[in-house]
Scaffold this active site. Structure first.
Site, short mmCIF file in Angstrom:
data_model
loop_
_atom_site.label_atom_id
_atom_site.label_comp_id
_atom_site.label_asym_id
_atom_site.label_seq_id
_atom_site.Cartn_x
_atom_site.Cartn_y
_atom_site.Cartn_z
N GLU A 1 -22.45 -54.63 -51.61
CA GLU A 1 -23.39 -55.45 -50.86
C GLU A 1 -22.65 -56.21 -49.77
OE1 GLU A 1 -26.68 -58.99 -51.78
OE2 GLU A 1 -25.01 -58.63 -53.17
N HIS A 10 -19.18 -57.53 -53.52
CA HIS A 10 -19.45 -58.03 -52.17
C HIS A 10 -18.36 -57.56 -51.23
CE1 HIS A 10 -21.67 -61.82 -53.91
NE2 HIS A 10 -22.47 -60.76 -53.83
N GLN A 60 -31.79 -58.63 -60.23
CA GLN A 60 -30.51 -59.32 -60.11
C GLN A 60 -30.74 -60.76 -60.57
OE1 GLN A 60 -27.27 -60.42 -56.60
NE2 GLN A 60 -29.43 -60.38 -56.08
N GLU A 67 -31.59 -55.62 -52.94
CA GLU A 67 -31.83 -56.44 -54.14
C GLU A 67 -32.16 -57.90 -53.79
OE1 GLU A 67 -28.38 -56.67 -56.66
OE2 GLU A 67 -27.14 -57.55 -55.10
N ASP A 120 -21.75 -63.73 -59.48
CA ASP A 120 -21.57 -63.43 -58.06
C ASP A 120 -21.27 -64.68 -57.24
OD1 ASP A 120 -24.15 -64.46 -58.51
OD2 ASP A 120 -24.84 -63.64 -56.62
N SER A 172 -23.11 -58.98 -60.03
CA SER A 172 -23.91 -58.55 -58.89
C SER A 172 -23.23 -59.13 -57.65
CB SER A 172 -25.37 -59.00 -59.01
OG SER A 172 -25.48 -60.32 -59.47
N GLN A 180 -20.78 -54.09 -59.41
CA GLN A 180 -21.13 -54.17 -57.99
C GLN A 180 -20.22 -55.19 -57.32
OE1 GLN A 180 -24.09 -56.83 -55.93
NE2 GLN A 180 -25.47 -55.17 -56.50
#
Length: 556
Positions: free
Chosen positions: A171, A144, A297, A222, A336, A363, A142
């Protein structure tokens, strides 16, 4: 005192810019095995837990009560409590004991028991266990996608590039809250331009997130935080029951969601109750399990500096990821947020999820330069892409990313910017100029983008949020302007809400809109030659990084 030149050189190294503290158990600054952590145990009478981990039911706080009533497999609980924790740890690591035999045992453990079990493992053993215990066979990633200026054109272009680079989830968040509808819209259009099936979310206040999802501008969430002590929960005006209710609201609208937690959160918020970080995090995982959410997460989300400062803290972060899989939940395993000035520490922290593979290794890998990352900067960012590709290639590991050419990236960024330009025009939003499209096509970050009229954007974004426009209007706008393939992709994402297949644990959606989850892609690792193997087309793809010299080029 005359100084050693060697020590002067060492003190100038980046690692000395990090913060390190000695253990202080009374305030929770201890990673694992805190002196105030309870001892494992459970007593059940007439199907009701009357004592758990040395705490009588009459003394339960709301988290204990929720866990005891909703999160533990009581049928096996007393049997598992009596089993030797070291032997359980050996079973979890043992390649000869399949995952399906382990899950009935681990889901019957109490929080203190599960911490005791993983406490017997070193990091290599935890990685072995994680390789077996993750829910979905195929690892994923995943990212950002954010902009310090909340620039929607830049976000669309960055999302399209991230999609072709292989990210299955994206995200975004905002610098200015009212920009959220534009960011969500830009992320949706950009991601579906890159490839169909990418899941997108906009991290905001929870009710706002849900409303954006209901309008069809996002497909999952999430940032639904849970905590390990009652005081921190109350501080956030929440309870485990209110979080469970919110989770049901998402599920009833066909939206994927998972909770968020992380080792060190309670210390950071001043209410650790003298317990270890891992024990409190285990309680968060159990709240998630009890709420019926498909995943979590975690990996010290937003507070990695806290465990990173104490002895064994990064090991505890790996342990919390493992505990999540032991409770049969999807795990987006952190990485992350940058926590260290040392490139060695940052890489080492990531390798513990990268090597065994998790449902989502990051994440939030920053698909933008970290100066644009509104989540405080990721452990890896857009400037690390080639290093990450080399790590995949060096170690024959699928970290979720694929090599791309400069020509591919330029083309897809331009297409995404033009697609968003058309959507803005059709929906009557402030225009996107050709100059902005051109800049987004070649931009590294927001510093390369022309400024937009923020006042007009915010006014229009608020009207988009409160007005009647939905994802279907986005589909129509794209189709009307000959972005038919993107329109089809956005429509397919809306149709996912009806089928609900991606509400299964560990769900991702491939480019053919086939859902892969723990149901139809279960992890079957059982030692060498089993489980996910990097072979065939995927290995050929990872091998062929564009910056590797090809035999035909030698001597030219």
């Amino acid at each position: 005192m005359k100084r050693s030149k060697r020590f002067e050189v060492l003190e100038a190294r980046p690692v000395h810019e990090d913060g390190f503290v000695q253990e202080w158990p009374e305030v929770g600054l201890v990673a694992v095995d805190g002196p105030n952590d309870p001892k494992p145990g459970i007593k059940i009478e007439n199907g009701v837990v009357v004592e758990m981990d040395g705490i009588k039911r009459s003394d339960f706080d709301m988290i204990d009560q929720f866990i005891a009533d909703h999160a533990i497999n009581l049928e096996m609980a007393e049997k598992v409590a009596a089993m030797d924790s070291k032997e359980l740890a050996k079973m979890i690591v043992d390649i000869n004991v399949p995952r399906e035999e382990i899950i009935p045992l681990t889901t019957a453990m109490t929080p203190a028991k599960i911490c005791e079990v993983v406490g017997h493992m070193n990091v290599v053993e935890m990685m072995m266990a994680l390789q077996k215990m993750r829910c979905r066979k195929t690892p994923s990633n995943q990212c950002h996608v954010t902009s310090v200026r909340d620039n929607p054109v830049q976000i669309a272009a960055d999302a399209a590039e991230a999609a072709i680079r292989g990210f299955d989830e994206m995200e975004t968040t905002v610098g200015i809250v009212r920009y959220a509808p534009f960011n969500a819209l830009a992320l949706l259009v950009g991601a579906q331009t890159g490839r169909g099936g990418v899941l997108t979310q906009c991290a905001l206040e929870e009710a706002t997130e849900l409303q954006l999802g209901m309008k069809g501008l996002t497909s999952y969430a999430e940032t639904i935080s849970v905590y390990g002590t009652e005081n921190v929960f109350v501080d956030g005006d929440d309870t485990p029951w209110s979080k469970a209710f919110l989770a049901s609201a998402y599920a009833s609208r066909g939206l994927k969601m998972r909770f968020t937690s992380g080792t060190g959160a309670e210390v950071q918020m001043g209410y650790a109750e003298g317990k270890s970080m891992l024990y409190l995090e285990a309680k968060c995982v159990y709240v998630t399990k009890g709420a019926g959410v498909q995943g979590l997460q975690n990996g010290s989300i937003s507070c990695i500096g806290v465990p990173g400062a104490v002895p064994g803290g990064i090991r505890a972060v790996l342990a919390e990821n493992l505990i999540t899989t032991m409770l049969d939940l999807e795990v987006a395993s952190g990485n992350d947020q940058t926590f260290s000035h040392s490139p060695f520490r940052r890489t080492a922290r990531t390798m513990m999820q990268f090597l065994p593979g998790t449902d989502f290794i990051f994440s939030g890998y920053s698909a933008v330069p970290n100066y644009d990352n509104m989540f405080a900067g990721s452990n890896f960012d857009a400037e690390d892409y080639d290093d990450y590709l080399a790590l995949q290639r060096d170690l024959v590991v699928d970290g979720g990313l694929r090599p791309v050419t400069e020509e591919e990236v330029i083309a897809v960024r331009n297409k995404a910017a033009r697609a968003l330009q058309a959507v803005f025009r059709e929906l009557g939003l402030p225009p996107i100029t050709d100059e902005e499209v051109e800049a987004a096509t070649y931009a590294h970050g927001s510093e390369d983008m022309p400024e937009r009229n923020v006042v007009e954007d915010l006014k229009a974004a608020q009207e988009l949020f409160t007005g009647p426009i939905t994802g279907l209007d986005v589909v129509k706008a794209l189709a009307k302007n000959n972005f038919t393939d993107v329109a089809v992709n956005v429509l397919e994402m809306l149709k996912q809400r009806i089928s609900g297949d991606y509400l299964h644990t560990s769900a991702i959606i491939d480019s053919n809109f086939v859902v892969k989850s723990a149901v139809n892609d279960p992890n079957d690792y059982a030692g060498p030659g089993t489980g996910y193997r990097l072979t065939g087309k995927r290995w050929e793809e990872i091998k062929n990084i564009p910056f590797a010299i090809r035999p035909e080029e030698i001597g030219q």
